[in-house]
Design a protein around this motif. Structure first.
Motif, PDB file in Angstrom:
ATOM      1  N   ALA A   1      44.803  46.195  39.165  1.00 21.41           N
ATOM      2  CA  ALA A   1      43.354  46.592  38.877  1.00 21.41           C
ATOM      3  C   ALA A   1      42.575  45.172  39.276  1.00 21.41           C
ATOM      4  O   ALA A   1      41.402  44.971  39.072  1.00 21.41           O
ATOM      5  CB  ALA A   1      43.149  46.567  37.336  1.00 21.41           C
ATOM      6  N   GLY A   2      43.369  44.079  39.783  1.00 18.83           N
ATOM      7  CA  GLY A   2      42.426  42.983  40.580  1.00 18.83           C
ATOM      8  C   GLY A   2      42.487  41.805  39.623  1.00 18.83           C
ATOM      9  O   GLY A   2      41.951  40.719  40.097  1.00 18.83           O
ATOM     10  N   TYR A   3      43.182  41.637  38.319  1.00 23.45           N
ATOM     11  CA  TYR A   3      43.211  40.712  37.194  1.00 23.45           C
ATOM     12  C   TYR A   3      44.563  39.926  37.415  1.00 23.45           C
ATOM     13  O   TYR A   3      45.306  40.171  36.755  1.00 23.45           O
ATOM     14  CB  TYR A   3      43.190  41.275  36.061  1.00 23.45           C
ATOM     15  CG  TYR A   3      41.816  42.007  35.602  1.00 23.45           C
ATOM     16  CD1 TYR A   3      40.736  41.576  35.885  1.00 23.45           C
ATOM     17  CD2 TYR A   3      41.990  43.363  35.154  1.00 23.45           C
ATOM     18  CE1 TYR A   3      39.505  42.300  35.723  1.00 23.45           C
ATOM     19  CE2 TYR A   3      40.719  44.407  35.284  1.00 23.45           C
ATOM     20  CZ  TYR A   3      39.844  43.601  35.341  1.00 23.45           C
ATOM     21  OH  TYR A   3      38.502  44.496  35.190  1.00 23.45           O
TER      22      TYR A   3
ATOM     23  N   LYS B   1      34.030  32.065  31.655  1.00 21.13           N
ATOM     24  CA  LYS B   1      33.582  31.049  32.768  1.00 21.13           C
ATOM     25  C   LYS B   1      34.637  31.401  33.944  1.00 21.13           C
ATOM     26  O   LYS B   1      34.196  30.951  35.142  1.00 21.13           O
ATOM     27  CB  LYS B   1      33.310  29.575  32.217  1.00 21.13           C
ATOM     28  CG  LYS B   1      32.726  28.643  33.272  1.00 21.13           C
ATOM     29  CD  LYS B   1      32.635  27.169  32.489  1.00 21.13           C
ATOM     30  CE  LYS B   1      31.768  26.486  33.697  1.00 21.13           C
ATOM     31  NZ  LYS B   1      32.168  24.985  33.149  1.00 21.13           N
ATOM     32  N   LEU B   2      35.696  31.278  33.629  1.00 21.57           N
ATOM     33  CA  LEU B   2      36.699  31.407  34.782  1.00 21.57           C
ATOM     34  C   LEU B   2      36.669  32.724  35.536  1.00 21.57           C
ATOM     35  O   LEU B   2      37.181  32.843  36.606  1.00 21.57           O
ATOM     36  CB  LEU B   2      38.036  31.549  33.913  1.00 21.57           C
ATOM     37  CG  LEU B   2      39.006  30.247  33.459  1.00 21.57           C
ATOM     38  CD1 LEU B   2      40.212  30.530  32.676  1.00 21.57           C
ATOM     39  CD2 LEU B   2      38.997  29.287  34.779  1.00 21.57           C
ATOM     40  N   GLY B   3      36.140  33.693  34.847  1.00 20.41           N
ATOM     41  CA  GLY B   3      36.249  34.908  35.521  1.00 20.41           C
ATOM     42  C   GLY B   3      36.262  36.195  34.554  1.00 20.41           C
ATOM     43  O   GLY B   3      36.156  35.995  33.154  1.00 20.41           O
ATOM     44  N   THR B   4      36.302  37.421  34.945  1.00 18.61           N
ATOM     45  CA  THR B   4      36.201  38.593  34.128  1.00 18.61           C
ATOM     46  C   THR B   4      37.774  39.347  34.195  1.00 18.61           C
ATOM     47  O   THR B   4      38.515  39.210  35.025  1.00 18.61           O
ATOM     48  CB  THR B   4      35.179  39.730  34.714  1.00 18.61           C
ATOM     49  OG1 THR B   4      34.121  39.228  34.890  1.00 18.61           O
ATOM     50  CG2 THR B   4      35.420  40.875  34.022  1.00 18.61           C
ATOM     51  N   GLY B   5      37.946  39.616  32.853  1.00 18.16           N
ATOM     52  CA  GLY B   5      39.451  40.140  32.511  1.00 18.16           C
ATOM     53  C   GLY B   5      39.594  40.511  31.253  1.00 18.16           C
ATOM     54  O   GLY B   5      38.914  40.924  30.450  1.00 18.16           O
TER      55      GLY B   5
ATOM     56  N   ARG C   1      48.259  33.947  23.173  1.00 21.73           N
ATOM     57  CA  ARG C   1      47.100  34.859  23.767  1.00 21.73           C
ATOM     58  C   ARG C   1      46.819  34.285  25.436  1.00 21.73           C
ATOM     59  O   ARG C   1      46.895  32.754  25.467  1.00 21.73           O
ATOM     60  CB  ARG C   1      45.847  34.451  23.104  1.00 21.73           C
ATOM     61  CG  ARG C   1      44.849  35.467  23.483  1.00 21.73           C
ATOM     62  CD  ARG C   1      43.272  35.589  22.527  1.00 21.73           C
ATOM     63  NE  ARG C   1      44.205  35.998  21.125  1.00 21.73           N
ATOM     64  CZ  ARG C   1      44.143  35.316  19.995  1.00 21.73           C
ATOM     65  NH1 ARG C   1      43.823  33.967  19.885  1.00 21.73           N
ATOM     66  NH2 ARG C   1      44.535  35.888  18.792  1.00 21.73           N
ATOM     67  N   ILE C   2      46.880  35.162  26.203  1.00 28.83           N
ATOM     68  CA  ILE C   2      46.762  34.636  27.503  1.00 28.83           C
ATOM     69  C   ILE C   2      45.232  35.515  28.029  1.00 28.83           C
ATOM     70  O   ILE C   2      45.011  36.731  27.521  1.00 28.83           O
ATOM     71  CB  ILE C   2      47.545  35.179  28.484  1.00 28.83           C
ATOM     72  CG1 ILE C   2      48.032  36.560  28.283  1.00 28.83           C
ATOM     73  CG2 ILE C   2      49.038  34.092  28.271  1.00 28.83           C
ATOM     74  CD1 ILE C   2      47.645  37.282  29.563  1.00 28.83           C
ATOM     75  N   LEU C   3      44.723  35.324  29.334  1.00 30.03           N
ATOM     76  CA  LEU C   3      43.615  35.892  29.929  1.00 30.03           C
ATOM     77  C   LEU C   3      44.273  36.378  31.111  1.00 30.03           C
ATOM     78  O   LEU C   3      44.540  35.360  31.988  1.00 30.03           O
ATOM     79  CB  LEU C   3      42.418  35.058  30.055  1.00 30.03           C
ATOM     80  CG  LEU C   3      41.158  35.516  30.618  1.00 30.03           C
ATOM     81  CD1 LEU C   3      40.620  37.073  29.970  1.00 30.03           C
ATOM     82  CD2 LEU C   3      40.023  34.756  30.812  1.00 30.03           C
ATOM     83  N   LYS C   4      44.226  37.565  31.475  1.00 29.10           N
ATOM     84  CA  LYS C   4      44.578  38.029  33.029  1.00 29.10           C
ATOM     85  C   LYS C   4      43.238  38.504  33.477  1.00 29.10           C
ATOM     86  O   LYS C   4      42.561  39.224  33.067  1.00 29.10           O
ATOM     87  CB  LYS C   4      45.446  39.295  33.006  1.00 29.10           C
ATOM     88  CG  LYS C   4      46.801  39.119  32.905  1.00 29.10           C
ATOM     89  CD  LYS C   4      47.378  38.287  33.823  1.00 29.10           C
ATOM     90  CE  LYS C   4      48.053  39.498  35.031  1.00 29.10           C
ATOM     91  NZ  LYS C   4      48.321  38.744  36.129  1.00 29.10           N
ATOM     92  N   TYR C   5      42.850  37.682  34.575  1.00 27.86           N
ATOM     93  CA  TYR C   5      41.546  37.736  34.858  1.00 27.86           C
ATOM     94  C   TYR C   5      41.356  37.778  36.394  1.00 27.86           C
ATOM     95  O   TYR C   5      42.423  37.258  37.151  1.00 27.86           O
ATOM     96  CB  TYR C   5      40.668  36.596  34.418  1.00 27.86           C
ATOM     97  CG  TYR C   5      41.031  35.287  35.033  1.00 27.86           C
ATOM     98  CD1 TYR C   5      42.218  34.594  34.303  1.00 27.86           C
ATOM     99  CD2 TYR C   5      40.227  34.726  35.896  1.00 27.86           C
ATOM    100  CE1 TYR C   5      42.546  33.466  34.926  1.00 27.86           C
ATOM    101  CE2 TYR C   5      40.714  33.429  36.225  1.00 27.86           C
ATOM    102  CZ  TYR C   5      41.787  32.926  35.978  1.00 27.86           C
ATOM    103  OH  TYR C   5      42.060  31.364  36.289  1.00 27.86           O
ATOM    104  N   ALA C   6      40.144  38.324  36.957  1.00 27.97           N
ATOM    105  CA  ALA C   6      39.877  38.226  38.312  1.00 27.97           C
ATOM    106  C   ALA C   6      39.277  37.049  38.482  1.00 27.97           C
ATOM    107  O   ALA C   6      37.890  36.667  37.881  1.00 27.97           O
ATOM    108  CB  ALA C   6      39.103  39.443  38.832  1.00 27.97           C
TER     109      ALA C   6
END
Ligand code: ZN
Length: 336
Positions: free
Chosen positions: A89-91, A129-133, A155-160
């Motif tokens: 999905a781009g993340y 701030k890093l991006g959307t995800g 916890r992690i953030l998978k983001y674009a």
């Protein structure tokens, strides 16, 4: 959220509660050697972690479950499927954001470690701030000899990644470096760039050094464009940063000596995150070994952040940061 986002979130949410690792086992039982190494690395000299009745530091909880370089072979595919879905999905970027641990009972040498990991939650789409995800939280229940001893949430953030303004200054430097021309536009010497021209806010200033009676002589040297290190008055050991006493012999006698300014990159890190006001990641922070044998943390200038290398010769110069701050920095390429 758009319909596409809704559909994705529905698929992501279906992973909640699924196993990410079932009946995992620690590669080693709880043991004194790993406890000792941990305490040495952390500088933790608490007596509870030594001797015949030693327990493991509670914060080692995750360490007992880690697979090391070879990893674990008993992972369930749900985690990989979830990440594959997010990648698709781009993340595609990932950053660890935080962990929480709960301790139920102390771990003691000899205990065998078992653990299960579940995907505990997947957040709705968030913009940071890093991006959307999406934030993904896993929960690992850690057992010692079959009894629940603690819980580790990760916890992690998978983001674009957020779109960044084009980064102009690296390119000329990089080209210059490749063609071995003198580098006239070092990467980080300009005041921080403002993201948009119209922004009326003044550029954030770099942090000020804390000058005290122990290090005042160093900053007086900087003001006079001299890089001063200390040399023990008794055993002649050079030292930096400035300290009141000699770590080798304990003497409080010392003299200031001027460093030649020659050095090499002993090590470095490239800062991507977190970003601080007045700094514009990515950028390299060098640990410079001076010819005199001491090391100092400083900027490496005159070379793109991704071209800094261990062993690279560097030479001192002074960077005028703003009207009141000057800093010693190191220019790649040795003698200009
Ligand atoms: Zn000494």
């Amino acid at each position: 959220m758009s319909g596409t986002d809704d559909a994705l979130y529905e698929r992501l949410a279906a992973f909640v509660g699924r196993s990410a690792a079932t009946a995992g086992t620690g590669k080693d039982p709880v043991n004194a050697a790993m406890i000792r190494h941990w305490c040495e690395a952390m500088g933790d000299a608490h007596p509870a972690y030594r001797g015949p009745d030693a327990v493991a530091p509670p914060t080692m909880l995750q360490a007992w479950t880690m697979g090391g370089l070879s990893g674990h072979t008993d992972r369930s595919p749900a985690h990989e499927e979830l990440f594959g879905l997010l990648d698709g999905a781009g993340y595609t970027s990932v950053v660890a954001t935080d962990c929480e641990q709960e301790y139920l009972r102390p771990l003691r040498p000899g205990q065998e470690i078992g653990f299960d990991t579940v995907i505990e939650s997947v957040s709705e789409r968030k913009t940071t701030k890093l991006g959307t995800g999406h934030f993904v939280t896993t929960r690992t229940d850690v057992r010692a000899d079959g009894v629940l001893a603690g819980t580790h949430r990760f916890r992690i953030l998978k983001y674009a990644p957020a779109a960044r303004p084009p980064r102009k200054p690296e390119r000329p430097s990089e080209r210059a470096e490749l063609t071995r021309e003198p580098v006239r536009e070092p990467v980080r010497e300009q005041p921080p760039r403002e993201p948009v021209r119209e922004d009326p806010k003044p550029a954030p200033r770099r942090p000020r050094p804390v000058v005290n009676r122990d290090n005042a002589g160093f900053w007086e040297g900087v003001a006079a464009h001299r890089l001063l290190i200390q040399r023990c008055g008794d055993c002649a050991t050079p030292r930096f940063p400035w300290l009141p006493g000699c770590a080798d012999c304990g003497s409080r006698e010392w003299e200031a000596v001027e460093a030649s300014g020659a050095g090499t990159v002993f090590s470095y890190v490239v800062m991507h995150h977190p970003s601080f006001p007045a700094f514009d990641p990515p950028y390299a922070v060098g640990l410079i070994e001076l010819a005199e044998g001491v090391r100092m943390v400083s900027d490496v200038v005159g070379v793109p952040y991704d071209k800094v290398r261990i062993g690279m010769p560097v030479r001192l110069e002074f960077l005028r940061v703003d009207e009141e701050l000057e800093l010693p920095v190191f220019r790649a390429g040795g003698e200009d």
